[in-house]
Design a protein around this motif. Structure first.
Motif: not given
Ligand code: SF4
Ligand code: FAD
Ligand code: SF4
Length: 461
Positions: A54, A93, A99, A118
């Motif tokens: 992350c 993301c 992650c 999340e």
């Molecule tokens: Fe980080 Fe959340 Fe993106 Fe995973 S989904 S890389 S935990 S910000």
């Protein structure tokens, strides 16, 4: 007792042949029950390998533990120690290469659905617990932020929370950067971005839209006449690239940025919108990244038959895996290992087809990826009345050309040190303007780094 299921809880979604005709959000989010079940898959590893993937080092096992215990607000508070945009990052993301790539559950089976959890936590917070932000006492320092994408909004938010008087200057009429003009509503509802912007306003941040720095006002004026003691440049990389092939100037060839801006920012897909947008019958989208997937899926929703034309293979597609799967399910045709060589037009100069050549992958190039090579004699045509170029973007040169003393690299990106400080005193930068086109979470992280450095600099005065 951990849930040892090898599979992630699936994400509920609209059916493909329903969603490919509307602009509503494709994925529907976990329910409370599914989130509790998914959280039980986490082994709370002591050395938390997931965190190294992350970019902002969210305390993943800790927040998932709170989810497993049903303490959703506590989980939110843990995430928000390091991330300002969890509802956005949980949706967009590229978790599979960040992650979740490092999650030990992924060794035998699927990793824990960290991004999905999340998103659940952030949505739960927004629906149940979001107290209006309170404006902190002023510390008397003024900071200007250029651009309202994730880097600018994060920098502005972190500084406003410390009492800085922050003004965000945004060229467009709406704040949010690519999150509002690029990423479509069906992947990232604009209400989520609006909530972030409203939150900043509640903290006392002024958002000056329709203000192009370099035209309406210069960085010199911001610093010398308007009293801003520090400036953060988060102006992104919005300048599209085109191919140098015959026919590129035909009617019906456009950049994905323009196409997406008309649809997402100007809502051209709504009958009441006064922004025109092409409604192709057959569209060819050139490129294989998130931008290409978004443009293709928008064209599909406008009623077109759509082909994605990409010169490398399936494994090399840079788009998020989920977007590729969703695009396929929605009926997008993938013409992989295929490169356009000419755009063909009719007697009125309107696009009628795209001539392509089949490719094969050779030895790795400087980027480490296998270099695509044309297969002689393999040319063929794809019928299309619209060609959308999604080949990447670079920073707009406007700020560079109107600001003295700003070092720029060969790719047109602003050069900064590890604190985000540029070669010009008191001027910081971050996000795509520094890295070239990248991701929301990296831009957000850069905004945080610069906010910390600006605070250190100005609090010494
Ligand atoms: Fe980080 Fe959340 Fe993106 Fe995973 S989904 S890389 S935990 S910000
Ligand atoms: P931006 O978001 O580009 O914001 C910059 C802002 O600055 C813009 O609002 C612009 O109008 C403004 N601006 C520019 N010049 C000036 C000026 N002179 N004066 C005032 N304002 C100015 N990333 C992911 O992580 N996941 C995804 O799924 C994903 N999908 C994407 C899909 C598309 C279609 C696109 C285009 C990008 C996608 N990205 C994705 C990339 C991600 O959105 C960007 O990396 C991120 O938004 C960069 O943030 P930023 O703050 O640097 O700039
Ligand atoms: Fe949980 Fe996976 Fe992180 Fe281990 S690596 S703490 S199982 S999310």
């Amino acid at each position: 007792m951990a849930n040892m299921s090898l599979k992630k809880n699936p994400m509920p979604a609209q059916a493909p042949d329903v969603r490919n005709k509307n602009f509503e959000e494709v994925t529907l989010g976990y329910t409370k029950e599914t989130a509790l079940d998914e959280a039980q898959r986490c082994l709370h590893c002591k050395n938390h390998p997931c965190m190294q993937g992350c970019p902002v080092m969210i305390h993943i096992p800790e927040f998932i533990k709170e989810v497993a215990d049903g303490n959703f607000e506590a989980a939110y508070q843990i995430i928000s120690q390091t991330s300002s945009l969890p509802a956005v990052c949980g949706r967009v993301c590229p978790q599979e290469s960040q992650c979740e790539k490092y999650c030990v559950r992924g060794v035998k089976g699927e990793p824990v659905g960290i991004g999905r959890l999340e998103r659940f936590v952030a949505d739960w917070h927004n629906a149940n617990a979001a107290a209006p932000a309170e404006k902190p006492a002023s510390n008397g320092h003024k900071v200007a932020v250029i651009g309202s994408g994730p880097s600018g909004l994060t920098c502005a938010g972190d500084l406003a929370k410390k009492g800085y008087d922050v003004t965000v200057f945004e060229a467009l009429h709406l704040a949010g950067g690519v999150m509002v003009y690029g990423i479509p509503e069906f992947r990232l509802p604009k209400a989520i971005v609006q909530k972030e912007v409203d939150g900043l306003r509640a903290l006392g941040v002024t958002v000056a839209t329709d203000t192009v720095v370099g035209r309406t006002v210069s960085i010199d004026e911001l610093q010398d006449e308007m009293g801003f003691e520090a400036v953060f440049i988060g102006s992104g990389a919005g300048l599209p690239m085109f191919m140098d092939i015959p026919g590129i100037n035909c009617k019906g060839v456009l950049s994905a940025n323009e196409f997406l801006t008309r649809i997402n920012l100007m809502k051209a897909y709504l009958p009441e919108s006064d922004t025109p947008v092409v409604h192709p019958r057959k569209a060819a989208v050139v490129g294989g990244g998130n931008v290409a997937m978004d443009a293709a899926r928008c064209a599909k929703r406008l009623g077109a038959e759509v082909a994605i034309v990409y010169r490398r293979g399936e494994e090399e597609l840079p788009a998020r895996r989920e977007e590729v799967e969703h695009a396929k399910e929605e009926g997008i045709d993938f013409q992989l290992l295929t490169n356009p060589v000419e755009i063909l037009s009719d007697e009125n100069d309107n696009v009628r087809a795209i001539r392509c050549v089949r490719m094969q992958l050779g030895e790795p190039d400087a980027s480490g990826r296998r270099r695509p090579q044309a297969i002689p004699g393999s040319e063929f045509e794809i019928e299309a009345d619209c060609v959308i170029m999604a080949l990447g973007t670079s920073p707009n040169p406007l700020i560079k050309s109107t600001t003295q003393g700003l070092e720029i690299n060969k790719k047109g990106c602003i050069v900064v040190n590890e604190d985000g400080l540029t070669s010009r005193e008191h001027v910081y930068a971050g996000g795509d303007a520094v890295t070239g086109a990248a991701t929301v979470i990296l831009a957000m992280g850069a905004g945080k780094t610069a906010a910390r450095a600006i605070d250190e600099e100005l609090s010494r005065r």
